[in-house]
Design an enzyme around this catalytic site. Structure first.
Site, mmCIF file in Angstrom:
data_model
loop_
_atom_site.group_PDB
_atom_site.id
_atom_site.type_symbol
_atom_site.label_atom_id
_atom_site.label_comp_id
_atom_site.label_asym_id
_atom_site.label_seq_id
_atom_site.Cartn_x
_atom_site.Cartn_y
_atom_site.Cartn_z
ATOM 1 N N CYS A 387 -3.882 6.692 -1.523
ATOM 2 C CA CYS A 387 -3.862 6.098 -2.860
ATOM 3 C C CYS A 387 -2.693 5.113 -2.991
ATOM 4 O O CYS A 387 -2.769 4.030 -2.436
ATOM 5 C CB CYS A 387 -3.844 7.200 -3.919
ATOM 6 S SG CYS A 387 -4.575 6.653 -5.464
ATOM 7 N N GLY A 389 -0.143 5.157 -1.335
ATOM 8 C CA GLY A 389 0.228 4.927 0.067
ATOM 9 C C GLY A 389 -0.594 3.796 0.672
ATOM 10 O O GLY A 389 -0.091 2.972 1.441
ATOM 11 N N HIS A 513 -8.417 10.522 -2.588
ATOM 12 C CA HIS A 513 -7.553 11.640 -2.168
ATOM 13 C C HIS A 513 -8.325 12.599 -1.263
ATOM 14 O O HIS A 513 -8.927 13.557 -1.762
ATOM 15 C CB HIS A 513 -7.054 12.403 -3.399
ATOM 16 C CG HIS A 513 -6.111 11.624 -4.231
ATOM 17 N ND1 HIS A 513 -4.743 11.787 -4.160
ATOM 18 C CD2 HIS A 513 -6.326 10.659 -5.151
ATOM 19 C CE1 HIS A 513 -4.160 10.963 -5.006
ATOM 20 N NE2 HIS A 513 -5.094 10.263 -5.621
ATOM 21 N N GLU A 515 -7.237 14.844 0.521
ATOM 22 C CA GLU A 515 -6.605 16.176 0.541
ATOM 23 C C GLU A 515 -7.272 17.169 -0.413
ATOM 24 O O GLU A 515 -7.157 18.379 -0.223
ATOM 25 C CB GLU A 515 -5.104 16.067 0.245
ATOM 26 C CG GLU A 515 -4.700 15.693 -1.176
ATOM 27 C CD GLU A 515 -4.656 14.188 -1.445
ATOM 28 O OE1 GLU A 515 -5.305 13.415 -0.701
ATOM 29 O OE2 GLU A 515 -3.990 13.790 -2.419
HETATM 30 N N1 GLN Z 1 -0.292 4.494 -9.206
HETATM 31 C C1 GLN Z 1 -1.433 4.084 -8.448
HETATM 32 C C2 GLN Z 1 -2.632 3.822 -9.339
HETATM 33 O O1 GLN Z 1 -2.698 4.291 -10.458
HETATM 34 C C3 GLN Z 1 -1.774 5.119 -7.379
HETATM 35 C C4 GLN Z 1 -2.186 6.436 -7.939
HETATM 36 C C5 GLN Z 1 -2.178 7.547 -6.922
HETATM 37 O O2 GLN Z 1 -1.525 7.443 -5.886
HETATM 38 N N2 GLN Z 1 -2.837 8.635 -7.239
HETATM 39 O O3 GLN Z 1 -3.538 3.142 -8.920
#
Ligand code: GLN
Length: 539
Positions: A387, A389, A513, A515
């Protein structure tokens, strides 16, 4: 037990003495044993705080926010339930006091209670009872296990205990209460102490609830004397005093509970005839592999909550599943994103065979994440960006490979002239923070050939999301020209879901995600292959 003859059994799990005794793990372990005996089981967590959900809580307060298929932002215990049972949960599996009050207040405004004074008893307790029984509707499950958050004696949990008292009265042998408590060991006296448990059970009794089973968390084994003493003081049979001894892995707890016969006691007390012993072959083989790894691999996780293991719970557990699949132990090194920069990246990451850059929100630590990614990109070290990352990996690539130093996400710099990551169009109108992100399962189509396609072994996948910002498709072509491919795309919206880097042994960023979907029975393919690639570097 034949389900046509028997109705759903409701098991309530409360906690006494202190928090953090592992009610979630005990609930999940009991559920696992019942599932392994062939029963259908679901688990629910009732959280006594006033937030509607944990989505607005910071990880320091509440650890990770776990997202379900249907897009509910929930307590991290639901992650344990899914990892143990390998079945998805949903919004109905996590209810907070905020949600209960919201429902009651909406009904009041609608006029459902016209003429009545709306009170904790019966209106709030009725709503709690309704939410518990909802999961048992149509006898869909043989067992519904409801875990009550917090500790007995807290003001917040009173309406929940009252609801349990009423349900127990209505349901008789179709329900039971398991109270998880602590038996502290006083090293000066070399003795286990039962007094806190006695007090905690007395508090339950003041509220009109007699626990049926006591699960006693302890550092030392409970001998016969202690068990009898607890039984005598707390009105339970000695066979219902269950030892829950500290262990080095949560995944061993179902086996410990089996040894202590927790499942058998539950079946007996709910007058359920045992249909077969638990089938735990797969689980046991997982434990064996976990206990006897053939090698180890050093992987680092860069994030901003590294002092707090619960903040990245699902990632850590996914790595345990993936390590076990690869017959190796993952030595996880947490690096604070504010402590790494371009100058010290090589030193900080010395010996690391893989890097995960964690999800997150806001500006803090972004430069460190980018520095770490830059290092592994240039040194051919496997990288998984989740995400935020993934978004950081694209910012790093834009700045250092596409040579656009001002490239940024509008989350970090709303005025950037090169917004490679931007807020989604529909998000621009959203001002309410709770439950308004892109949440839950979305489908993704994988490009062929690609590393992602090779790893998943199929073209269409579905993964869970929690974010507001997205790859700006305007710049996609520039990335692709230089070797950063969008290998996964949402088929409906065209949004980028996965990026990967040509010519690098293993460099993947995912907007979702993974995970949240890794379980003991089905370790996630991305984590599995990431650990495999990291291990290949060790050889
Ligand atoms: N802050 C970023 C977004 O809202 C990534 C969110 C996250 O890593 N869950 O897109």
């Amino acid at each position: 037990m034949s389900r046509s003859k028997k109705s759903t059994r409701f098991i309530f799990v409360t906690g006494g003495v202190t928090s953090s005794l592992g009610k979630g793990i005990i609930s999940a372990s009991l559920a696992k044993l019942l599932q392994a005996r062939g029963y259908t089981v679901t688990i629910q967590k009732l959280d006594p705080y006033i937030n509607i959900d944990p989505g607005t809580l910071n990880p320091y307060e509440h650890g990770e926010c776990y997202v379900t298929e249907d897009g509910a932002e929930t307590d991290l215990d639901l992650g344990h339930y899914e990892r143990f049972l390998n079945i998805p949960t949903s919004q109905a599996n996590n209810v907070t006091t905020g949600r209960i009050y919201q429902a009651v207040i909406e009904k009041e405004r609608r006029g459902d209670y016209l003429g009545e004074t709306v009170q904790v008893i019966p209106h709030i307790t009725d709503e709690i009872k309704y939410r518990i029984q909802l999961l048992g509707e149509n006898n869909q499950y043989d067992f519904v296990i409801t875990e009550i958050g917090g500790t007995v004696g807290d003001i917040e949990s009173l309406p929940y205990i009252e609801a349990i008292r009423q349900l127990k009265w209505d349901m008789g042998a179709n329900s039971l209460v398991i109270h998880l408590t602590l038996i502290p060991y006083l090293s000066a006296a070399k003795e286990l102490k039962t007094k806190p448990t006695q007090h905690s059970v007395k508090t339950m009794l003041e509220y009109g609830v007699q626990p049926d089973i006591l699960v006693c968390r302890t550092e030392k084994p409970l001998n016969e004397n202690i068990r009898n003493k607890i039984a005598l003081f707390c009105n339970v049979e000695a066979s219902s005093v269950i030892e829950s001894i500290d262990t080095n892995s949560i995944y061993k707890v179902p086996l410990l509970m089996e040894q202590e016969r927790l499942d058998k006691v539950v079946l007996k007390k709910t007058k359920t005839s045992a249909q077969r012993p638990p089938k735990l072959k797969k689980w046991k083989s997982f434990i064996r592999k976990l206990e006897t790894p053939r090698s180890s691999v050093d992987i680092c996780l860069v994030g901003k909550y590294v002092e707090l293991m619960d903040a990245y719970k699902s990632i850590i557990e996914s790595l345990i599943h993936a390590g076990t699949e690869n017959n190796c132990r993952v030595n996880l090194h947490m690096i604070h994103s504010e402590e790494i920069d371009a100058q010290n990246a090589a030193e900080k990451m010395e010996g690391m065979k893989g890097l995960i850059v964690a999800p997150g929100f806001g500006n803090r630590g972004i430069d460190g994440k980018i520095a770490a990614i830059s290092y592994v990109r240039r040194h051919n070290i496997p990288f998984l960006g989740i995400c935020l990352g993934m978004q950081c990996a694209m910012i790093e690539f834009a700045r250092n490979v596409l040579s656009v130093p001002m490239a940024d996400s509008t989350e970090m710099d709303p005025g950037t002239t090169y917004p490679i990551i931007d807020i989604m169009e529909e998000q621009k109108k959203v001002h309410i923070k709770g439950g308004t992100m892109r949440l839950g399962a979305y489908s993704c189509r994988l490009k062929k050939p690609s590393l992602a396609h090779k790893i998943y072994g199929k073209e269409n996948i579905s993964e869970r999301h929690r974010h507001r910002y997205e790859v700006n498709n305007k710049y996609k072509g520039l990335f692709e020209n230089k070797g950063m491919q969008a290998s996964g795309i949402n088929p409906e919206s065209g949004l980028v879901e996965i990026i990967e880097l040509e010519g690098h042994p293993w460099f993947i960023g995912v907007q979702f995600h993974p995970e949240y979907k890794s379980t003991v029975d089905a370790p996630h393919p991305l984590f599995k292959d990431f650990v495999r690639a990291a291990r290949a570097l060790t050889k």
